[in-house]
Design an enzyme around this catalytic site. Structure first.
Site, PDB file in Angstrom:
ATOM      1  N   LYS A  65       0.813  -1.218   0.000  1.00 44.15           N
ATOM      2  CA  LYS A  65       0.000   0.000   0.000  1.00 44.15           C
ATOM      3  C   LYS A  65       0.849   1.272   0.000  1.00 44.15           C
ATOM      4  CE  LYS A  65      -0.829  -0.002   5.020  1.00 44.15           C
ATOM      5  NZ  LYS A  65      -0.114   1.221   5.328  1.00 44.15           N
ATOM      6  N   THR A  66       2.032   1.242   0.629  1.00 44.18           N
ATOM      7  CA  THR A  66       2.873   2.444   0.615  1.00 44.18           C
ATOM      8  C   THR A  66       3.360   2.726  -0.797  1.00 44.18           C
ATOM      9  OG1 THR A  66       3.595   1.982   2.886  1.00 44.18           O
ATOM     10  CG2 THR A  66       4.898   3.549   1.619  1.00 44.18           C
ATOM     11  N   ASP A  95      -3.957   7.211   4.537  1.00 42.98           N
ATOM     12  CA  ASP A  95      -3.432   5.870   4.785  1.00 42.98           C
ATOM     13  C   ASP A  95      -4.054   5.314   6.066  1.00 42.98           C
ATOM     14  OD1 ASP A  95      -1.928   3.601   4.564  1.00 42.98           O
ATOM     15  OD2 ASP A  95      -0.035   4.511   5.202  1.00 42.98           O
ATOM     16  N   GLU A  96      -4.015   3.993   6.237  1.00 45.25           N
ATOM     17  CA  GLU A  96      -4.538   3.318   7.436  1.00 45.25           C
ATOM     18  C   GLU A  96      -5.945   3.827   7.775  1.00 45.25           C
ATOM     19  OE1 GLU A  96      -3.026   0.854   8.478  1.00 45.25           O
ATOM     20  OE2 GLU A  96      -0.868   1.101   8.318  1.00 45.25           O
ATOM     21  N   GLN A 101      -7.489  -5.313   9.579  1.00 49.04           N
ATOM     22  CA  GLN A 101      -6.425  -4.938  10.509  1.00 49.04           C
ATOM     23  C   GLN A 101      -6.844  -3.796  11.437  1.00 49.04           C
ATOM     24  OE1 GLN A 101      -2.191  -5.208   9.060  1.00 49.04           O
ATOM     25  NE2 GLN A 101      -3.170  -5.132   7.061  1.00 49.04           N
ATOM     26  N   ARG A 157       2.388 -11.102  10.186  1.00 49.55           N
ATOM     27  CA  ARG A 157       3.716 -10.516  10.428  1.00 49.55           C
ATOM     28  C   ARG A 157       4.812 -11.448   9.921  1.00 49.55           C
ATOM     29  NH1 ARG A 157       2.267  -6.251   9.818  1.00 49.55           N
ATOM     30  NH2 ARG A 157       0.316  -7.341   9.365  1.00 49.55           N
TER      31      ARG A 157
END
Length: 753
Positions: free
Chosen positions: A32-33, A216-217, A247, A595
């Site tokens: 996503k970044t 973002d997020e 998330q 993770r």
């Protein structure tokens, strides 16, 4: 470097869709970044949008810095782009227009320190219990994140405990801020929303300025943040939100997962799903997908990868929490021994802080460097150090630092000035603080202070007297009679964590006394001091020990998710929002699993000694949902054999089962296949220091032998036990007490006469 060819097809379509509202639901590890930076670069480089017209909101300063760095490498000039956190962007907006809503532009921003000071003063003025300050601060912040004003607070929470006192304190707190021309962090958001709603000039200016808005997020936005974004995008409608409802794990901070669905309603946005994962193997993603599909409040997506299947996910059942820690230590040992991994490649993730103790102690015993990410080591946590300071002062009445640490724990109204007087008198007379406090009437101290010291002095004397009793008896008296730990901390999440840690301390005391029945309180404190000593830890090559919340945003080649039992992970609550709570717990498990990049180990125990009692455990429902454990139909079927985990024989001598994980053939993997560990003499091809390099020759390990351990000092082997395929030595260390260590990799050296 900027190149649309580096994007996959879905990413590219989302980047090129620049007009109108776009929601990108981006699965874990889906890039996503890269997506966000390429979209901004496309707007400026290809569509010639002015940097001035672009807003990019992130949730941490670290993420903002990362975005600036990446864009700086992709574009010739990024000056003018707003790349900020929500709070930082709001500060800039308010500095320009806050006078429109009655504040001066030179307003002060109050942080946590100032907020605490104000609330403590209000609590004192209102003659409330001092312990209410923390809960009042938490309630004010929670109310602000939901847009609840002081006037409305009492009505919204009319059935809550202490609601009138909290509402009054909230109103008084806001009045102090207004008088001081100050805003706290929550007010930065609230007053920005107030400004944009009430000031046409400010609203027009920023709606025209920000033609393209990126967030973002997005799943972590709260109600106020969403309203701000909605207004800013109100004219052009070009809002690009990237988030993952799977998330959303911060609802306790005010995050509202519903904002993702509200965005679709308010803007009729186009939705793109980023499902290709660039982080984890296919086997890891398969488990993640199976678990998260149990949630109903989500946009259906399924993570996949072009990478190979990788190693099978291992689900391991240990006989007890201690052997669970042994298993994790042994696996880390073997992974590093293989030469393919370093300590820093490995992470142990837990649902609750209190579980770190066993792992910290095992890492020390076996010489494995480690660090606690996002928090303190167990014995370094404030509440633990406070309790242990009582024990230190009881054993050694000349320990002035311990006495001054506990003189106001809990609060006794003895201020810093009084403490300085006690200290000065002690130094002037060559006495300890204990002597001055116990004999306060013999010294020139204020009458009011002498009265306060009388009770405290009597308590110190009493604790010193009972310090000769058993360690468990001493701590039961200290924790439940003296400190009343059940009512010592606030009822918020922070207070709950502190209580859990204190309960876990009690567990450590019971375990120590069970293994060392003749040990004294002094012996216990000496052992604890070893676990607190981290001078020789290598910060660059350490195993990471972290809660899942603090690990969000991180990734590791090897991840162990431990304590996977119902009641721990997921935590269980009986309330009216039980289904919502369980969905968040499932999202937390999804975050934990994703993770892992290459290896994933999921562990649980048949029994766990936690919070002062032994619990017989049920495997986490998430292991059932992941297809790793058969669903138990009856209580006696909880541990019915399943091809995905290993079981252990009962060890009659010790009264608990011993897992085969501590040596030889260890663990089981999905599909029923097993693997074996081969112990090598050239341990750690990449590692610089290893336990194996220090360990003794196995043939020298016999009952009666004397050994040396780097941290625990000299010890005598009092017994050798064969458990499964492994050999264990029961060693009585001069500094650490009795410990049971696996001979294969314990960092001990036999001392020969």
């Amino acid at each position: 470097m900027y190149s649309l060819e580096t994007l996959n097809e879905v990413q590219k379509r989302a980047v090129l869709d620049t007009e109108g509202a776009v929601l990108v639901t981006a699965g874990a590890g889906s890039g996503k970044t890269r997506l966000l930076t390429h979209r901004i670069a496309h707007l400026i480089n290809d569509l010639h949008v002015q940097p001035y017209n672009i807003l990019a909101i992130t949730f941490t300063n670290k993420a903002a810095d990362e975005m600036r760095t990446r864009l700086g490498k992709m574009l010739d000039n990024i000056d003018g782009i707003w790349i900020f956190t929500f709070h930082a962007a709001c500060v800039r907006i308010l500095r320009r227009f806050i006078d429109r809503i009655g504040f001066d532009k030179n307003f002060t921003i109050y942080g946590e320190t100032e907020t605490k000071a104000i609330v403590k003063r209000i609590v004192k003025q209102n003659e409330l219990n001092e312990d209410m300050a923390k809960s009042i601060i938490a309630e004010i912040s929670n109310a602000k994140s939901k847009g609840i004003s002081p006037d409305d607070y009492e009505q919204v929470h009319k059935y809550a405990q202490d609601v009138e006192d909290i509402a009054k304190a909230y109103a008084q707190y806001q009045e102090v801020l207004r008088t001081n021309n100050a805003l706290d962090y929550d007010d930065l958001l609230i007053q920005t929303l107030n400004l944009l709603k009430s000031s046409y000039e400010a609203r027009e200016f920023y709606q025209n300025k920000f033609r393209y808005i990126h967030i973002d997020e997005f799943q972590d936005t709260n109600t106020i943040q969403y309203e701000i974004a909605k207004i800013l995008a109100g004219k052009h409608g070009n809002i690009f939100a990237v988030g993952d409802e799977d998330q959303c794990i911060y609802t306790w901070r005010g995050a509202t997962i519903g904002n993702i669905f509200q965005l679709q309603q308010d803007f009729n946005c186009t939705v793109y799903k980023l499902e290709q994962n660039y982080r984890s193997t296919a086997n890891i993603l398969d488990i993640a997908n199976k678990i998260i599909k149990g949630n109903t409040k989500r946009l259906d997506k399924k993570l996949w990868t072009e990478a190979d299947c990788g190693e099978k996910v291992v689900c391991y059942c240990a006989a007890s929490d201690g052997f669970e820690a042994d298993y994790v230590v042994r696996k880390i040992y073997d992974l590093v021994d293989s030469g393919y991994y370093e300590y820093s490649d490995c992470a142990v993730l837990l649902r609750v802080n209190a579980l770190t103790r066993h792992f910290e102690e095992r890492f020390l015993q076996y010489g494995i460097p480690h660090k606690v990410f996002g928090g303190f080591k167990f014995y370094d946590r404030k509440e633990i150090k406070d309790v242990l300071a009582y024990a230190r002062a009881s054993v050694n009445t000349r320990d002035d630092e311990a006495i001054f640490r506990i003189i106001n724990f809990p609060r006794r109204g003895i201020g810093d000035t009084s403490i300085d007087k006690i200290r000065d008198i002690a130094q002037a007379n060559g006495k300890s603080a204990f002597d001055v406090i116990v004999n306060a009437n013999a010294y020139p101290l204020p009458t009011a202070l002498k009265s306060k010291l009388a009770d405290f002095g009597a308590l110190l004397v009493r604790l010193h007297e009972i310090s000769e009793r058993s360690i468990v008896e001493y701590f039961k008296y200290l924790l439940y009679i003296v400190l009343n730990v059940d009512g010592l901390f606030s009822d918020d999440s922070e207070g709950e964590v502190r209580r859990e840690n204190i309960n876990e301390l009690e567990s450590s005391v019971r375990e120590f006394e069970k293994k060392n029945p003749a040990a004294t309180l002094f012996d216990y404190l000496q052992t604890v001091s070893l676990y607190s000593d981290t001078d020789d830890m290598n910060d660059d090559n350490c195993v990471t020990l972290a809660t899942v919340h603090s690990a969000k945003g991180l990734e590791f080649p090897v991840v162990f998710v431990v304590g996977l039992e119902d009641g721990i992970f997921p935590s269980l609550r009986q309330n009216e929002n039980e289904s919502e709570h369980m969905e968040e717990e499932r999202r937390l498990m999804y975050v934990a699993v994703t993770r892992a990049k290459r290896r994933l180990f999921l562990t649980y125990a048949k029994s766990r000694f936690l919070y002062g009692e032994t619990r017989y455990c049920i495997p986490s429902r998430f292991l059932v949902e992941g297809g790793l454990v058969a669903r138990p139909e009856r209580k006696e079927d909880v541990f019915t054999a399943s091809p995905s985990h290993t079981y252990s024989p009962y060890n009659a001598q010790n009264g608990y089962a011993q897992s085969k994980s501590v040596g030889g053939s260890m663990g089981g993997s999905i599909g029923g296949s097993s693997y074996s560990a081969t112990y090598k003499s050239d341990f750690g091809k990449k590692a610089t220091t290893t336990p194996q390099q220090q360990s003794a020759n196995k043939s020298d390990i016999v009952a009666g032998a004397t050994v040396m351990h780097k941290r625990l000092g000299k010890g005598k082997i009092i017994d050798i036990e064969k458990m499964g395929d492994s050999l264990y030595a029961k060693i009585d260390f001069e500094r650490g007490g009795v410990m049971l260590l696996a001979v294969d990799f314990a960092p001990i050296t036999v001392i020969k006469d």
